[in-house]
Design an enzyme around this catalytic site. Structure first.
Site: not given
Ligand code: NDP
Ligand code: 5RP
Length: 480
Positions: A13, A16, A106, A186, A189
């Protein structure tokens, strides 16, 4: 692949969070295997950042698993919910007993409990791990909240601690507790993050609409606040966002952004779980509802046409004094929101037998995460002094802080009501403070009403037992 070429840990995965976490691991000298469902992201990561460390790129999940040292350690960083289950289902077929699957997304803690139990049956460790800090944190040091078995932490702890943020030389990562404990913490948080942002937004609104300050001036106010008790990442970036000017219009950025706050769900989960546990997290609930209300654009438009505000609003006599009052109200309301969040963690720990060290949670939130703040040090001290503290508000430091702030807090809530400016976070926090310290609450009347219409019974202040009044038959009281 020869054993010596195998990777210490893998990340699947690579959006970002995953790609930045992989880079962080590589930069700390760990050989890291990388994989993404669509191979383009893996290729881009290695092309752009391969020079930062030792990456092993894999196109298929089978190759990815094969490239890992045993016991294997796999971090999943994909969308929460169905996508996480899909990846786990595919992975478990490739893993062996003793291997460790870390979900850094998350996830809802109940999903984590379910997954942990299912993988344990297969001899695998499932480690639901909260990771906070967004893109920047994932790369340079997030706050990491791992759950799962103590045994898995023995393997994963050194790696996760190495890549986490550090404050005073201490890693912002610790073993939170078994199964869903890490994801529960989390979630809370994030709930606190919602409350904190709502309070900051209310402070901005009051300074703008009641004191008449412009966005640029308020940015300076927040910049000043960031060097005192309120010092925190969110206050720091508030100054940045408020100070930003939209290039296209020349207006403050905050004036050109649509005023509908979105949400992905972790704040809502925090409130739902608090309702189940019976913990009043009013600050987080107000924040979730305020975001919902902001999105009800049709209702808002209809109300704007028919519902007037107060007939006259007097201007603030002393702007500087009002700014200081808002600062104190913000601080006191923040203390209430954090106190409520910690209450929820304690309640869940009691319910699920997690034995969570609340002081340690404050410690790992001091750096790397979105709610990192100076006063978390004080929260840590409070729980270190008394791990059974009934509420943060009765710790001597925080009691003193809210007592000192309370006159200003009351003036701000009165000013908001008089001016017709919504301040649900400030006012509900003050109500919570007043409810908690009240010797008698009107709950007694509620008990009387329940007994009247439904014979629901009540307890008395002067003797033990349960009672019912025969409301329709002479009003005699009987033992229930
Ligand atoms: N963004 C943030 O600031 C934060 C995010 N998080 C959590 O971290 C996790 C990753 O977040 P983020 O980096 O933003 O990415 P996203 O939540 O946007 O997820 C995208 C990733 O998930 C993969 N994916 C989606 N569906 C599938 C599937 N069915 N099988 C396999 N892979 C799949 C995508 O692969 P592909 O490229 O092939 O589509 C891509 O790598 C999430 O759970 C998010 O809630 C936690 C803290 C902060
Ligand atoms: O996990 C996080 C930080 O730790 C993200 O900031 C959070 O997912 C943001 O949530 P929302 O889009 O509901 O405001």
């Amino acid at each position: 692949m020869a054993t010596e070429q195998k990777a210490r840990i893998g990340v699947t995965g690579l959006a970002v969070m995953g790609s930045n976490l992989a880079r962080n691991l590589a930069r700390h000298g760990f050989r890291v295997a990388v994989h993404n469902r669509s191979a383009a992201k893996t290729k881009t990561l290695v092309e752009q950042h391969g020079h930062e460390g030792d990456f092993v790129a894999a196109e298929s999940l089978a190759d990815f698993v094969d490239s890992l040292q045993t016991p294997r350690q796999v971090i999943i960083m994909v969308k929460a919910g169905g996508p996480t289950d899909a990846v786990i289902d595919e992975l478990v077929e490739l893993l062996e007993p003793g291997d460790m699957v870390v979900d850094g997304g998350n996830a809802h803690y109940a999903d984590t409990r379910r997954r942990e139990a299912a993988l344990r049956e297969r001899g695998l460790h499932f480690v639901g791990t909260g990771i906070s800090g967004g893109e920047e944190g994932a790369l340079n040091g997030p706050s990491i909240m791992p759950g799962g078995s103590p045994e898995s932490y023995q393997h994963l702890g050194p790696v996760l601690e190495a890549i986490s943020a550090k404050v005073d030389g201490q890693p912002c990562c610790t073993h939170v507790g078994p199964d869903g404990a890490g994801h529960f913490v989390k979630m809370v948080h994030n709930g606190i993050e919602y409350a904190d942002m709502q309070l900051i937004a209310e402070a901005f609104d009051l300074l703008h609409k009641v004191a008449g300050l412009g966005a640029g001036e308020i940015a300076e106010v927040f910049r000043g606040w960031n060097s005192g008790d309120l010092e925190s990442y969110l206050v720091e970036i508030t100054a940045e966002v408020l100070g930003h000017v939209d290039e296209a219009t020349g207006k403050p950025f905050v004036e050109v952004v649509a005023d509908q706050a979105e949400q992905k769900g972790t704040g809502r989960w925090t409130v739902q779980e608090a309702l189940e546990l019976g913990v009043p997290v009013t600050g987080i609930a107000e924040a979730v509802f305020a975001r919902s209300l902001s999105g009800h654009t049709e209702q808002r438009a209809a109300a704007q046409k028919v519902l007037p505000g107060p007939s006259s609003v007097s201007s603030v006599a002393d702007r500087d004094a009002f700014v200081e009052d808002v600062r104190q109200a913000l601080y006191a309301s923040k203390v209430v929101a954090y106190a409520q969040g910690f209450d929820e963690i304690r309640a869940a720990a009691d319910t699920y037998d997690w034995d969570i060290d609340l002081g340690a949670m404050a410690t790992i939130w001091r750096g790397g995460c979105i709610i990192r703040a100076r006063f978390l040090e004080r929260i840590k001290d409070a729980y270190d002094t008394n791990k059974d503290l009934p509420s943060l508000l009765v710790d001597s430091y925080f009691a003193d802080a809210v007592i000192k702030a309370q006159e200003a807090w009351r003036r701000v809530v009165v000013a908001a009501a008089a001016a017709g400016v919504p301040a649900p976070g400030f006012s509900s926090a003050l109500s919570y403070y007043d409810a908690l310290r009240s010797e008698r609450l009107p709950a007694a009347l509620i008990q009387g009403l329940r007994d009247f219409f439904g014979a629901h019974t009540y307890r008395r202040v002067d003797r033990e037992g349960s009672f019912h009044t025969l409301w329709g038959e002479g009003r005699n009281e009987i033992d229930a």
